[in-house]
Design a protein around this motif. Structure first.
Motif, PDB file in Angstrom:
ATOM      1  N   GLN A  62      -1.743   7.245  -6.438  1.00 41.04           N
ATOM      2  CA  GLN A  62      -0.877   6.790  -7.743  1.00 41.04           C
ATOM      3  C   GLN A  62       0.222   6.177  -7.105  1.00 41.04           C
ATOM      4  N   TRP A  63       0.583   5.984  -5.961  1.00 42.69           N
ATOM      5  CA  TRP A  63       1.954   5.316  -5.703  1.00 42.69           C
ATOM      6  C   TRP A  63       1.865   3.775  -6.071  1.00 42.69           C
ATOM      7  N   ARG A  64       3.002   3.359  -6.158  1.00 39.29           N
ATOM      8  CA  ARG A  64       3.063   1.938  -6.862  1.00 39.29           C
ATOM      9  C   ARG A  64       2.377   0.929  -5.845  1.00 39.29           C
ATOM     10  N   GLY A  65       1.434   0.168  -6.251  1.00 40.36           N
ATOM     11  CA  GLY A  65       0.772  -0.908  -5.366  1.00 40.36           C
ATOM     12  C   GLY A  65       0.070  -0.247  -4.556  1.00 40.36           C
ATOM     13  N   ARG A  68      -9.245   6.633   0.240  1.00 37.86           N
ATOM     14  CA  ARG A  68      -8.586   5.893   1.335  1.00 37.86           C
ATOM     15  C   ARG A  68      -8.039   4.632   0.705  1.00 37.86           C
ATOM     16  N   VAL A  69      -6.880   4.230   1.428  1.00 42.87           N
ATOM     17  CA  VAL A  69      -6.307   2.860   0.548  1.00 42.87           C
ATOM     18  C   VAL A  69      -7.038   1.620   0.940  1.00 42.87           C
ATOM     19  N   VAL A  70      -7.427   0.958  -0.143  1.00 44.63           N
ATOM     20  CA  VAL A  70      -8.200  -0.168   0.035  1.00 44.63           C
ATOM     21  C   VAL A  70      -7.279  -1.585  -0.515  1.00 44.63           C
ATOM     22  N   ARG A  71      -6.185  -1.426  -1.187  1.00 42.35           N
ATOM     23  CA  ARG A  71      -5.564  -2.392  -1.699  1.00 42.35           C
ATOM     24  C   ARG A  71      -4.101  -1.966  -1.628  1.00 42.35           C
ATOM     25  N   PHE A  72      -3.389  -2.725  -1.228  1.00 37.98           N
ATOM     26  CA  PHE A  72      -1.741  -2.485  -1.194  1.00 37.98           C
ATOM     27  C   PHE A  72      -1.013  -3.833  -1.699  1.00 37.98           C
ATOM     28  N   VAL A  73      -0.699  -3.927  -2.869  1.00 41.69           N
ATOM     29  CA  VAL A  73      -0.095  -4.941  -3.535  1.00 41.69           C
ATOM     30  C   VAL A  73       1.315  -4.647  -3.778  1.00 41.69           C
ATOM     31  N   LEU A  74       2.298  -5.360  -3.383  1.00 37.60           N
ATOM     32  CA  LEU A  74       3.766  -4.949  -3.562  1.00 37.60           C
ATOM     33  C   LEU A  74       4.356  -6.609  -3.639  1.00 37.60           C
ATOM     34  N   GLN A  75       3.805  -7.297  -4.203  1.00 39.35           N
ATOM     35  CA  GLN A  75       4.536  -8.740  -4.435  1.00 39.35           C
ATOM     36  C   GLN A  75       5.435  -8.761  -5.448  1.00 39.35           C
ATOM     37  N   GLY A  76       6.775  -9.328  -5.079  1.00 41.91           N
ATOM     38  CA  GLY A  76       7.841  -9.268  -6.119  1.00 41.91           C
ATOM     39  C   GLY A  76       8.329  -8.015  -6.257  1.00 41.91           C
ATOM     40  N   SER A  77       8.401  -7.127  -5.391  1.00 41.89           N
ATOM     41  CA  SER A  77       8.849  -5.612  -5.590  1.00 41.89           C
ATOM     42  C   SER A  77      10.317  -5.444  -4.961  1.00 41.89           C
ATOM     43  N   GLY A  78      10.943  -6.576  -4.661  1.00 37.36           N
ATOM     44  CA  GLY A  78      12.328  -6.186  -4.243  1.00 37.36           C
ATOM     45  C   GLY A  78      12.518  -5.702  -2.739  1.00 37.36           C
ATOM     46  N   LEU A  79      11.526  -5.917  -1.813  1.00 33.71           N
ATOM     47  CA  LEU A  79      11.727  -5.198  -0.527  1.00 33.71           C
ATOM     48  C   LEU A  79      12.368  -6.099   0.258  1.00 33.71           C
ATOM     49  N   ARG A  80      13.271  -5.346   1.359  1.00 28.39           N
ATOM     50  CA  ARG A  80      14.074  -5.965   1.927  1.00 28.39           C
ATOM     51  C   ARG A  80      13.903  -5.076   3.366  1.00 28.39           C
ATOM     52  N   GLY A  81      13.765  -5.863   4.443  1.00 27.97           N
ATOM     53  CA  GLY A  81      13.591  -5.261   5.779  1.00 27.97           C
ATOM     54  C   GLY A  81      12.600  -5.843   6.653  1.00 27.97           C
ATOM     55  N   SER A  82      11.848  -4.966   7.512  1.00 27.88           N
ATOM     56  CA  SER A  82      11.031  -5.796   8.328  1.00 27.88           C
ATOM     57  C   SER A  82       9.675  -5.065   8.146  1.00 27.88           C
ATOM     58  N   PHE A  83       8.540  -5.817   8.743  1.00 24.68           N
ATOM     59  CA  PHE A  83       7.306  -5.174   8.767  1.00 24.68           C
ATOM     60  C   PHE A  83       6.898  -4.463  10.160  1.00 24.68           C
ATOM     61  N   ALA A  84       7.118  -3.222  10.263  1.00 23.89           N
ATOM     62  CA  ALA A  84       7.200  -2.549  11.343  1.00 23.89           C
ATOM     63  C   ALA A  84       5.485  -2.216  12.065  1.00 23.89           C
ATOM     64  N   LEU A 102      -4.261   1.283   8.315  1.00 23.80           N
ATOM     65  CA  LEU A 102      -4.892   1.625   6.999  1.00 23.80           C
ATOM     66  C   LEU A 102      -6.338   0.623   7.287  1.00 23.80           C
ATOM     67  N   ASP A 103      -7.225   1.224   8.011  1.00 24.49           N
ATOM     68  CA  ASP A 103      -8.315   0.638   8.744  1.00 24.49           C
ATOM     69  C   ASP A 103      -9.368   0.434   7.428  1.00 24.49           C
ATOM     70  N   GLN A 104      -9.036   0.997   6.202  1.00 23.47           N
ATOM     71  CA  GLN A 104     -10.148   0.570   5.190  1.00 23.47           C
ATOM     72  C   GLN A 104      -9.480  -0.509   4.149  1.00 23.47           C
ATOM     73  N   LEU A 105      -8.303  -0.949   4.565  1.00 24.43           N
ATOM     74  CA  LEU A 105      -7.540  -1.952   3.708  1.00 24.43           C
ATOM     75  C   LEU A 105      -8.400  -3.264   3.579  1.00 24.43           C
ATOM     76  N   ARG A 106      -8.488  -3.711   2.279  1.00 22.74           N
ATOM     77  CA  ARG A 106      -8.929  -4.908   1.864  1.00 22.74           C
ATOM     78  C   ARG A 106      -8.148  -6.160   1.602  1.00 22.74           C
ATOM     79  N   VAL A 107      -7.160  -5.797   0.975  1.00 21.42           N
ATOM     80  CA  VAL A 107      -6.081  -6.497   0.259  1.00 21.42           C
ATOM     81  C   VAL A 107      -4.630  -6.158   0.287  1.00 21.42           C
ATOM     82  N   LEU A 108      -4.021  -7.002   1.204  1.00 20.41           N
ATOM     83  CA  LEU A 108      -2.561  -6.612   1.508  1.00 20.41           C
ATOM     84  C   LEU A 108      -1.727  -7.981   1.017  1.00 20.41           C
ATOM     85  N   SER A 109      -0.934  -7.619  -0.007  1.00 18.40           N
ATOM     86  CA  SER A 109       0.019  -8.596  -0.602  1.00 18.40           C
ATOM     87  C   SER A 109       1.296  -8.194  -0.515  1.00 18.40           C
TER      88      SER A 109
END
Length: 658
Positions: free
Chosen positions: A62-65, A72-88, A95-102
């Motif tokens: 139920q977390w945002r995005g 299992r997480v299949v979509r992780f969409v955080l476009q325009g969410s004010g993120l700042r930092g790095s993709f570690a 997330l080996d079942q992930l289908r959509v990453l935005s």
């Protein structure tokens, strides 16, 4: 009013999620996917824009995005969410079942980590960030990938030739980075959207069947690219008949000469002497060749002169003789300036009244310009020959549904010539190039545009599920029933996402936000249309014959002068739209109420609010602050989006604790 304060200033407690992950006892109790999300947040969310928290009864799905399937997480969409930092590394890649990453339209920087474990990934959106480094090599191992968007970043280096193995790609956007070197010979049959403009690519564009489908705009701003696709000739590095190098330098071995012969020449073997007889034969051959070329040139010049004289006489006879009436526009006194397709009286009047342009007439001016990265799937002539159905008339023009002969269906907006007459051709071109570059899941994309003398068309995708106006108000004979408040929340979030993207990624505004300009996509997501067009209208022209609902959606400052409209004017229209969603009442029927009176009015109109007074009240308060008379008192759009998302998270937390 305490809810308003919490919405405006976002005073929400954030638990120490990062510390919780580091605890061996707690990390052993939470699912691996939740740990991966929290690990990503630690490095990518330095400003705590994401309110991910671990409680005794939490549900990370139920977390945002986040969207899950079977836990299992299949979509992780955080476009325009004010993120700042790095993709570690070793975070989202687990997330080996992930289908959509935005993650597009944020402020993430640094390199992209190894994504090869994401074997199920189908869509990867990383555009509009600050990522750097070479092209992420692991991407070429994602064989199920269909959409890849790395645009508007700082990637550099060569594009890997192995990009050709991603045979399922239908979208590849690499524009506005710093890639150099040659372009791989991409030939994926499904590739329908492609753009590498704004890089430092060099050499010829590979003449593959796939790349030849795209216009020069997909390759623009790469000065070193050449070839037929970009209308720039490729220069040979060495002339075919170059003389020997100066200074007695050694002559390179001819193509195909063996290494052994090169070595022998280096030892001192002299080249064989050429006999005078051979020189004589060579002279004869050269003389004969030159004579033939001179003869061919002379014949070509004669034919060109004859053709030019015939064309001149034909033009004179046409200008002297009587003009024939247009077959498509019988009520127009003179043929239109654009002769191939008489746009002055377009084909698109009503379904069944479509005629074809005379095949003998050739196009003289104007053309169909496709947005950057869009394939040229049809011509202007095919568009005009298609059957047309009137969809509606608005403040900026008339909208048609066009079915082309290849069964492709598009929406065509014919702009009112009188309202856009003050916008010059070059200004219109630059504006549509900017609008055509906007891409967001909650926006109907602009695929192409056309302009000739006094005529302008804008081509969008066709959305078969109709408009939000029809969803809210239903048929005219039936009494409109308000939508369930959860549907209102979902639609409000979609619209806020689209508006926030426009405001953040450009200096443009929608300018004409209302329920009839919001269409429903394939999954019934809300998508903005007719955006950024109102700025093309002359001062005061959009107010002529405007219906009361459109007038009610306009902010007070925009009613006085359209030139004063800005992003805060869109925020005002969003507040009106939110009340229309909640009540089912047309904007012109909304009473002028003080903010404290609005919740009572909404509850009275809805009648069957099912005890959701508190939740309705939070949305009403968002609408009230957006509808402030003064622009200075309205929030900006990303703040409105954050309010809605926090309402959503609050409701989910309440439901999980119930």
């Amino acid at each position: 009013m305490h809810v308003i304060a919490s919405l405006v200033f976002f005073i929400f407690p954030l638990s120490a999620a990062a510390g919780a992950v580091s605890s061996p006892d707690l990390s052993a109790l939470i699912p691996n996917d939740a740990a991966s999300l929290l690990a990503f947040k630690t490095s990518a969310d330095l400003d705590n824009a994401l309110h991910y928290s671990l409680t005794e009864r939490f549900d990370f799905c139920q977390w945002r995005g986040v969207k899950c399937a079977q836990g299992r997480v299949v979509r992780f969409v955080l476009q325009g969410s004010g993120l700042r930092g790095s993709f570690a590394p070793a975070t989202l890649s687990r997330l080996d079942q992930l289908r959509v990453l935005s993650l597009q339209n944020n402020s993430l920087s640094g390199p992209v980590p190894d994504l090869s474990p994401l074997s199920s990934l189908r869509s990867l959106f990383l555009g509009h960030n600050h990522f750097s480094g070479p092209f992420p090599a692991s991407i070429v191992s994602l064989h199920r990938l269909r959409v890849l968007d790395l645009s508007f970043n700082n990637f550099s280096g060569l594009l890997p030739p192995s990009l050709t193995v991603l045979d399922r790609l239908d979208t590849l956007r690499l524009e506005w980075n710093r890639f150099n070197g040659s372009l791989p010979p991409l030939n994926q049959t499904l590739l329908g959207s492609f753009n590498v403009s704004g890089n430092n690519l060099t050499g010829p564009v590979p003449a593959t069947e796939t790349l030849s489908r795209f216009g020069s705009s997909s390759f623009s701003y790469n000065p070193g690219l050449c070839g037929e696709t970009v209308n720039r000739a490729c220069r040979s590095k060495e002339p075919f008949f170059g003389g020997p190098p100066a200074g007695g330098a050694s002559v390179p071995a001819p193509l195909g000469q063996s290494a052994e012969s090169q070595g022998a020449a280096a030892i001192g073997l002299s080249p064989p002497l050429v006999s005078p007889k051979k020189h004589k034969k060579t002279g004869i051959v050269l003389g004969f060749t030159v004579g033939v070329l001179v003869l061919i040139s002379a014949v070509a010049i004669v034919f060109a002169l004859i053709k030019a004289r015939r064309n001149k006489s034909g033009d004179e006879s046409r200008s002297i003789g009587p003009k024939e009436p247009s077959a498509i526009a019988p009520d127009v006194a003179e043929p239109p300036p654009f002769s191939a397709v008489p746009i002055q009286k377009p084909v698109m009047e009503a379904k069944g009244n479509v005629e074809e342009a005379p095949p003998r007439v050739q196009r003289r001016s104007g053309c169909l310009v496709f947005s950057a990265g869009e394939p040229e799937l049809y011509t202007l002539e095919q568009l005009m020959r298609g059957s047309a159905e009137l969809l509606g008339r608005g403040s900026m023009g008339t909208t048609y549904k066009a079915v082309l002969d290849n069964q492709l269906i598009v929406t065509v907006k014919r702009l009112d010539a009188n309202k856009t007459a003050s916008t010059g051709e070059e200004a219109f071109k630059q504006h549509m190039e900017a609008v055509g570059g906007l891409r967001h899941p909650n926006m109907v994309p602009v695929r192409a545009y056309f302009q000739a003398k006094g005529e302008r068309l804008v081509i969008f995708d066709y959305m078969p599920n109709g408009s939000l106006y029809n969803l809210i108000h239903g048929s005219r004979s039936a009494r409109a029933k308000p939508l369930h408040w959860t549907s209102c929340l979902k639609i409000a979030e979609d619209v806020a996402q689209g508006l926030g993207y426009i405001h953040q990624s450009s200096r443009l505004i929608h300018g004409n936000l209302k329920s009839s300009n919001i269409l429903l996509g394939p999954d019934f997501e809300a998508c903005l249309t007719d955006y950024c067009l109102s700025t093309l209208a002359a001062e005061g022209s959009t107010h002529d014959h405007e219906d009361p609902d459109s007038w009610a959606c306009r902010a007070p400052e925009a009613r006085k002068s359209p030139t004063r409209a800005g992003p805060k004017s869109d925020v005002y229209a969003f507040g009106v739209l939110l009340l229309e969603l909640l009540t089912g009442r047309h904007p012109s029927q909304h009473p002028y109420l003080a903010p404290p009176e609005m919740p009572g009015w909404v509850q009275a109109v809805r009648e069957d609010h099912d005890g959701e007074d508190h939740r309705l009240g939070m949305l009403v308060e968002v609408a009230a602050v957006c509808r402030s008379a003064s622009p200075e008192h309205r929030p900006i759009m990303w703040q409105v989006l954050k309010m809605i998302q926090e309402i959503k998270e609050t409701v989910m937390a309440e439901d999980s604790n119930a």
